[in-house]
Design an enzyme around this catalytic site. Structure first.
Site, PDB file in Angstrom:
ATOM      1  N   SER A 142       0.836  -1.198   0.000  1.00 30.82           N
ATOM      2  CA  SER A 142       0.000   0.000   0.000  1.00 30.82           C
ATOM      3  C   SER A 142       0.874   1.253   0.000  1.00 30.82           C
ATOM      4  O   SER A 142       1.779   1.376   0.832  1.00 30.82           O
ATOM      5  CB  SER A 142      -0.894  -0.034   1.227  1.00 30.82           C
ATOM      6  N   GLY A 143       0.608   2.153  -0.909  1.00 31.27           N
ATOM      7  CA  GLY A 143       1.355   3.404  -0.974  1.00 31.27           C
ATOM      8  C   GLY A 143       2.602   3.317  -1.829  1.00 31.27           C
ATOM      9  O   GLY A 143       3.368   4.269  -1.920  1.00 31.27           O
ATOM     10  N   THR A 147      -1.604   2.692  -7.909  1.00 29.57           N
ATOM     11  CA  THR A 147      -2.719   3.436  -8.501  1.00 29.57           C
ATOM     12  C   THR A 147      -2.200   4.553  -9.396  1.00 29.57           C
ATOM     13  O   THR A 147      -2.716   4.797 -10.480  1.00 29.57           O
ATOM     14  CB  THR A 147      -3.604   4.002  -7.368  1.00 29.57           C
ATOM     15  N   ASN A 192      -1.182   5.431   3.111  1.00 29.93           N
ATOM     16  CA  ASN A 192      -1.339   6.133   1.839  1.00 29.93           C
ATOM     17  C   ASN A 192      -2.515   7.095   1.936  1.00 29.93           C
ATOM     18  O   ASN A 192      -3.587   6.725   2.384  1.00 29.93           O
ATOM     19  CB  ASN A 192      -1.590   5.067   0.751  1.00 29.93           C
ATOM     20  N   SER A 195      -5.403   5.750  -0.558  1.00 24.28           N
ATOM     21  CA  SER A 195      -5.291   4.296  -0.619  1.00 24.28           C
ATOM     22  C   SER A 195      -6.541   3.685  -1.255  1.00 24.28           C
ATOM     23  O   SER A 195      -7.670   4.039  -0.912  1.00 24.28           O
ATOM     24  CB  SER A 195      -5.104   3.764   0.801  1.00 24.28           C
ATOM     25  N   SER A 196      -6.303   2.785  -2.199  1.00 28.71           N
ATOM     26  CA  SER A 196      -7.447   2.125  -2.841  1.00 28.71           C
ATOM     27  C   SER A 196      -8.011   1.122  -1.847  1.00 28.71           C
ATOM     28  O   SER A 196      -7.302   0.227  -1.405  1.00 28.71           O
ATOM     29  CB  SER A 196      -7.003   1.388  -4.099  1.00 28.71           C
ATOM     30  N   GLY A 424      -2.626  -3.043  -2.005  1.00 27.88           N
ATOM     31  CA  GLY A 424      -1.322  -3.651  -1.716  1.00 27.88           C
ATOM     32  C   GLY A 424      -1.292  -4.309  -0.347  1.00 27.88           C
ATOM     33  O   GLY A 424      -2.175  -4.097   0.496  1.00 27.88           O
ATOM     34  N   GLU A 426      -0.718  -5.061   3.313  1.00 21.95           N
ATOM     35  CA  GLU A 426      -0.984  -4.064   4.329  1.00 21.95           C
ATOM     36  C   GLU A 426      -0.737  -4.623   5.734  1.00 21.95           C
ATOM     37  O   GLU A 426      -1.212  -5.716   6.049  1.00 21.95           O
ATOM     38  CB  GLU A 426      -2.459  -3.668   4.212  1.00 21.95           C
TER      39      GLU A 426
HETATM   40  N1  LIG Z   1       5.304   8.034  -9.861  1.00 20.20           N
HETATM   41  C1  LIG Z   1       4.961   8.840  -8.869  1.00 20.20           C
HETATM   42  N2  LIG Z   1       5.338  10.124  -8.903  1.00 20.20           N
HETATM   43  C2  LIG Z   1       5.002  10.951  -7.901  1.00 20.20           C
HETATM   44  N3  LIG Z   1       4.289  10.571  -6.832  1.00 20.20           N
HETATM   45  C3  LIG Z   1       3.884   9.297  -6.725  1.00 20.20           C
HETATM   46  C4  LIG Z   1       4.197   8.376  -7.758  1.00 20.20           C
HETATM   47  N4  LIG Z   1       3.662   7.196  -7.405  1.00 20.20           N
HETATM   48  C5  LIG Z   1       3.023   7.383  -6.212  1.00 20.20           C
HETATM   49  N5  LIG Z   1       3.169   8.648  -5.813  1.00 20.20           N
HETATM   50  C6  LIG Z   1       2.629   9.233  -4.570  1.00 20.20           C
HETATM   51  O1  LIG Z   1       2.362   8.190  -3.679  1.00 20.20           O
HETATM   52  C7  LIG Z   1       1.011   8.183  -3.296  1.00 20.20           C
HETATM   53  C8  LIG Z   1       0.502   6.779  -3.180  1.00 20.20           C
HETATM   54  O2  LIG Z   1       0.496   6.177  -4.415  1.00 20.20           O
HETATM   55  P1  LIG Z   1      -0.617   5.149  -4.840  1.00 20.20           P
HETATM   56  O3  LIG Z   1      -0.436   4.911  -6.253  1.00 20.20           O
HETATM   57  O4  LIG Z   1      -1.935   5.602  -4.390  1.00 20.20           O
HETATM   58  O5  LIG Z   1      -0.213   3.872  -4.028  1.00 20.20           O
HETATM   59  P2  LIG Z   1      -0.864   2.448  -4.038  1.00 20.20           P
HETATM   60  O6  LIG Z   1      -1.972   2.472  -5.035  1.00 20.20           O
HETATM   61  O7  LIG Z   1       0.227   1.542  -4.439  1.00 20.20           O
HETATM   62  O8  LIG Z   1      -1.345   2.198  -2.715  1.00 20.20           O
HETATM   63  C9  LIG Z   1       0.290   8.942  -4.359  1.00 20.20           C
HETATM   64  O9  LIG Z   1      -0.839   9.565  -3.855  1.00 20.20           O
HETATM   65  C10 LIG Z   1       1.353   9.949  -4.798  1.00 20.20           C
HETATM   66  O10 LIG Z   1       1.316  11.054  -3.969  1.00 20.20           O
HETATM   67 MG   LIG Z   2      -3.894   2.133  -4.795  1.00 21.31          MG
END
Ligand SMILES: Nc1ncnc2c1ncn2[C@@H]1O[C@H](COP(=O)(O)OP(=O)(O)O)[C@@H](O)[C@H]1O
Ligand SMILES: [Mg+2]
Length: 1063
Positions: A142-143, A147, A192, A195-196, A424, A426
């Site tokens: 997660s994070g 996403t 996060n 977080s989804s 992810g 968690e």
């Molecule tokens: N490639 C990236 N560039 C900049 N910030 C990112 C990037 N990937 C993730 N982040 C930051 O990390 C946070 C969490 O990412 P997210 O994709 O929601 O995580 P996950 O879906 O894996 O839980 C996002 O809200 C963003 O702020």
């Molecule tokens: Mg996500």
């Protein structure tokens, strides 16, 4: 600028050599030298771009060092062969711009620095060229950025793929479905901020031209407990905060909401309604707009928000216990709003919230709820309402994404690109049923990853008979089995406990677990643990040793959450809802369905199995996301955390297999099919075994022995660069083949066109020639017939008029008549006239007469009166003398003159004597005496009444015309004439013998004046005349050689006249 960059084997130092001038070199802090000018490209060479190039590839430390080095330079992407490792930078790196998309579009994977877009492009091209469904699996805890990566991928496809011919809006819908789903399904967690809280698998459909034409979303288990409860530092789903922050006053009033999250119990549990990194107000605007894009009507938006609001109101429903400890609703206002927003009866809802309906022996019984039960029922309703609405929302989005013309042929040939973004792995302080499900899901995906990359790969080498040193890796199948195995798995045990009659509780479930799987190495409870471990485990907890680490789950709520029961009367109430969305979410058939629904965990397990099947059916691509630190901070590289992830993600094993193995393999048939055009012996068809064909082909391509291995059914290529070189060659070859095909096609096309034109030309020509020929033939035929008719007519020309000679005769006639026009006599004297054909003789004669008459008429009209008189006189002369007198012909050409003596030549006394009588003609004459024939010169005058003979001034004799009885002349050429006078007239001396040089003229005029044309006698031989009373004279005329007038011895006047005309 030509720039050579050399990679020193350590993969650490870059030497930049400019071919022409020495360039400024900068010494990087980590020994990386980069040129100032090409900082970016050079920077991308920091560390190694592909872990496969790592010298010390078995060392975890070297691996992490490489990641760190790159991370420090904000290079978040690194490959392990085709797998992309991404480290969340937690800051906007400006690497997803339009230019970046362009840079990565259509470029070979290895030619550009590692990037998400390079993967995206490779997947897309594979989809297009091989027409195989693809799946991009994005994993990480997660994070870690899953996403975010999914969104960037979608964005890449939306921006770079060609627009579909119809329904270009699909791209917008694909993009806009995201903010809506995130608003309803994402929340801030400790790990996060976005977080989804649901799993998402999205299919994007591409038509055969590579344009996105539709999409479909599968959602997995929404963490609905969040609706009613959040851990400290976490929030409820975004949409609640967004609505309260961004909703217009008017709307909030309608929904009965206050603009303050603190007022709602469901929003305050985590005590962090406001988060600095989240802008609910602007997010709301995005969501509101997106709803319109994905086909929401205003009414639907209103209905949806009514439900969102009703969940908040539900949270604020309070109960108080009455005397019998039965719960009563105390918050009437909330109830009122709920009634309105959900469109249900107030009393029914109130009853449903405080009572439970039991059906016993076919009878319905209402049993009141106590406070705790009522609160439970309320929360259950809130969760059910929200989660079902979420499911409805996904369905609604799918309807909007569905290709509009699913019937069209292009639809059938679509290929699908799947994007998997699931929650992810968690680990929280307190982990419950939801974490159990989420982590189980991650176990499954890790299993799939192992299956597809490590296990199957190694098995394949074995199967293909390739010499192979097996790489050891941790296979998490054992954990998957622990969770999902039939009868012995945790889910089975949980279900059993849920369905079991009697007093089943979370704790009895724990006991059952302990009983059943106590020996499992990945399972631990307080009871089963050894002394030191026991401290960290509560009595109501169990611990699983997941592939990604230990997680301790509290069993509290497991049974409830797995059962997911909603009291019957609450369901009934919702089924009667007037809100269209609610009525779709709660179906009446559910009430009559006696079968117990599947438990949540089983449903989830099934859906995961299905997902695995979907993913297995597609060509996979992997993005492995790594989270650099737990505090969401940019630039912080928490080595422990990262090492942990590298370990459990199996990246080292992945790398080892990659290094030892072959980057690429392909069935001989497929390989040959794809590259056969590169070798003359295999192109265009290879008739032998595909394996032999491949051998010939790679020999031709110059593969070195270490670069490949031949398996039983496949060729294995060790290095990507070998394949890329082959791909490049194919690209070039394709160009030339395409050119050839194009040329051939153009040639064919234009030849067809030319042949068509030629055919047309020939057709026109032959038609025209035919026409001309027919015309000529007709003409010839006509000519021949005409000639034949003419000949035939000619032969029969003398026969009576008959059909055979009619044409000829007609022709002769017409041609005579036509020719005649040209041959008419020119003047009256021209006597020529063409000879007519016999049939026209009469007509010719008539024409000739007409012609002559015409000429005469014309002539006559043109002559002057003098000439007319002349001619008249000439005519009279002709009548008298023509053919009778010898000198007449000589007179013809000489013009008659009006008078031969002018008035001045005539004596005035004579004129006086004549008085008023005019002189019509005067001429000098010679008079011969009647007796001695003496010549005497006299003048002869003609008046209207008489002939007057004058001697100088004296009128010698006047003969009135009445007395003139005749005139005699000889037939010879002499010019003598005798005027015979009336004898009875005594006054008269007798006839007069005269001679005029112009005898013809004189006599003609006299005959006309005296009107005695008929009285002119032309005598042969001699003329007798009266010479006086009783005495006649004779004149003898004889022809001779010259004129001689003498008195003959016989007393006659002898005239010898020269012969002029030989008659
Ligand atoms: N490639 C990236 N560039 C900049 N910030 C990112 C990037 N990937 C993730 N982040 C930051 O990390 C946070 C969490 O990412 P997210 O994709 O929601 O995580 P996950 O879906 O894996 O839980 C996002 O809200 C963003 O702020
Ligand atoms: Mg996500």
């Amino acid at each position: 600028m030509a720039l050579q960059v050399e990679l020193i084997p350590t993969g650490e130092i870059i030497r930049v050599v400019h071919p022409h001038r020495p360039c400024k070199l900068a010494l990087g802090s980590d020994g990386v030298r980069v040129t100032m000018e090409s900082a970016l490209t050079a920077r991308d060479r920091v560390g190694v771009q592909d872990f496969v190039l790592l010298e010390n590839f078995t060392s975890e430390a070297a691996f992490i060092e490489n990641l760190r080095r790159r991370f420090r330079e904000n290079l978040i992407y690194t490959y392990i062969g085709p797998v992309l490792v991404s480290v969340n930078p937690y800051r906007d790196l400006q690497i997803y711009s339009q230019q970046h998309m362009e840079r990565y579009r259509g470029v070979s994977f290895y030619k550009v620095p590692p990037h998400l877009f390079a993967v995206a492009d490779t997947v897309y091209r594979a989809l297009r060229t091989e027409r195989r469904d693809q799946a991009v699996m994005i994993s990480g805890e997660s994070g870690a950025g899953k996403t975010e990566a999914t969104k960037r991928l979608l964005q890449f496809y939306a921006e770079t793929c060609p627009a579909p011919e119809r329904g270009g809006a699909v791209r917008d819908r694909l993009l806009q479905s995201n903010p809506v789903l995130e608003a309803f399904g994402n929340a801030k967690t400790l790990r996060n901020d976005n977080s989804s809280r649901f799993g998402k698998y999205m299919d994007v459909q591409f038509d055969f031209k590579g344009a996105p034409v539709g999409g479909h979303i599968l959602s997995y288990l929404l963490e609905k407990s969040r609706v009613v409860h959040q851990n400290h530092g976490e929030r409820n789903f975004h949409v609640f905060y967004q609505l309260l922050e961004g909703g217009e006053e008017e709307m909030l009033r309608r929904l009965g909401l206050e603009r303050n999250p603190q007022s709602y119990l469901y929003l305050v549990k985590g005590q962090c309604a406001k988060v600095s990194s989240i802008n609910d107000k602007s997010d709301w605007k995005v969501v509101r707009k997106a709803l319109t894009v994905i086909d929401f009507t205003e009414d639907e938006v209103e209905d949806l928000l009514s439900i969102v609001a009703s969940v908040l109101h539900l949270g604020n429903i309070h109960f108080a216990a009455d005397e019998e400890s039965n719960a009563q609703v105390t918050t009437e206002n909330q109830l009122k709003y709920l009634t309105r927003l959900l469109g249900v009866e107030g009393s029914t809802l109130r009853e449903a919230l405080t009572h439970r309906k039991i059906i016993a022996k076919g009878e319905e019984l209402l049993s009141p709820l106590n406070l705790e039960q009522a609160a439970y029922a309320r929360d259950a309703l809130a969760k059910a309402v929200y989660s079902r609405t979420f499911t409805w929302l996904v369905g609604k989005i799918n309807r909007s994404l569905a290709s509009k013309d699913a019937e069209s042929p292009s639809w059938r040939s679509t290929t699908v690109l799947g994007l998997l973004d699931i929650y992810g792995f968690e680990v929280f302080q307190h982990n419950s049923f939801e974490q159990f499900c989420i982590n189980y899901c991650n176990e499954k995906l890790q299993q799939l990853f192992i299956e597809l990359t490590l296990k199957s790969e190694q098995e394949e080498y074995e199967a293909e008979g390739i010499a192979w040193e097996p790489v050891q890796y941790f296979n998490n199948k054992i954990i998957c089995d622990l969770v999902e195995e039939k009868f012995k798995g945790i889910i089975s045990i949980l279900d059993e406990e849920c369905l079991r009659p009697g007093e089943a509780t979370d704790l009895t479930f724990l006991e059952k677990l302990e009983d059943t799987i106590k020996y499992h190495p990945h399972f631990l409870t307080h009871k089963l643990a050894d002394q030191p471990t026991r401290k960290s485990l509560g009595r109501g907890e169990f611990r699983l040793l997941h592939y990604a680490g230990e997680v301790t789950y509290s069993v509290t709520g497991f049974l409830d959450k797995n059962n997911d029961l909603l009291f019957r009367n609450l369901k009934e109430t919702m089924c009667s809802s007037q809100n269209p969305i609610m009525s779709q979410c709660f179906d009446r058939s559910e009430l009559s369905d006696k079968k117990r629904p599947e438990t949540v965990a089983t449903q989830f397990k099934m859906s995961l199995l299905q997902l695995v099947e979907i993913l297995k059916s597609k060509e996979p691509a992997y993005i492995r996301c790594i989270k650099p630190n737990d505090s969401k901070q940019p630039g912080r590289f928490d080595e422990v955390l990262i090492r942990h992830q590298v370990k459990y993600l199996g990246l080292m094993e992945n790398l080892r297999v990659r290094r030892a193995g072959f980057a690429y393999r392909r069935k001989y048939e497929a390989f040959l099919q794809r590259y056969k055009s590169l070798c003359p012996e295999t192109w265009p068809t290879w008739s032998g075994r595909p394996q032999d064909g491949v051998a010939v082909l790679i020999r031709h391509l110059g593969y070195k022995p270490e670069e490949y291995k031949m398996g039983r059914t496949k060729i294995f290529i060790r290095f990507p660069k070998t394949l890329f070189a082959t791909e490049d060659a194919l690209e070039v070859r394709r160009q030339s083949l395409a050119t050839k095909i194009q040329a051939a096609w153009r040639g064919f096309h234009w030849r067809q066109k030319f042949l068509g034109v030629k055919r047309s030309a020939i057709c026109i020509q032959s038609w025209w020639r035919g026409t001309l020929g027919r015309r000529r033939a007709a003409k010839r035929k006509w000519a021949a017939q005409t000639i034949r008719r003419l000949i035939r007519g000619f032969i029969l020309r003398h026969a009576p008029h008959c059909p055979e000679n009619a044409f000829f005769l007609d022709h002769v006639r017409t041609s005579f008549l036509l020719n005649l026009r040209q041959q008419l006599p020119r003047n009256i004297l021209d006597t020529s006239w063409p000879t007519p054909p016999p049939a026209l003789r009469e007509a010719s004669e008539l024409l000739r007469e007409l012609c002559v008459k015409n000429m005469v008429w014309k002539y006559c009209r043109s002559i002057s009166p003098e000439w007319k008189q002349q001619l008249q006189q000439k005519a009279v002369a002709s009548e008298i003398f023509k053919g009778k007198k010898d000198n007449y012909p000589q007179s013809v050409p000489r013009l008659f003159i009006s008078t031969r003596l002018g008035a001045d030549e005539i004596n005035p006394r004579v004129l006086q004597a004549l008085g008023s009588e005019p002189i019509q003609y005067a001429v000098p004459v010679v008079k011969y005496d009647r007796k001695g024939y003496k010549p005497r010169s006299r003048q002869l005058l003609l008046t209207p009444n008489a002939v007057v003979i004058v001697e100088d001034a004296k009128v010698k004799q006047r003969i009135d015309y009445a007395n003139l009885t005749g005139i005699s002349v000889s037939s010879l050429s002499d010019s003598l004439f005798v005027l015979h006078v009336q004898r009875e007239d005594n006054k008269q001396k007798g006839d007069v013998v005269l001679q005029s040089d112009h005898v013809i003229e004189t006599l003609t005029k006299m005959a006309l004046s005296a009107d005695c044309v008929n009285n002119i006698n032309i005598n042969q031989g001699s003329i007798t005349f009266a010479g006086g009373p009783g005495r006649d004279g004779i004149i003898d005329f004889t022809p001779g050689s010259e004129l001689l007038i003498t008195k003959a011895k016989n007393g006659h006047l002898a005239v010898v006249a020269p012969r002029l005309n030989s008659r």
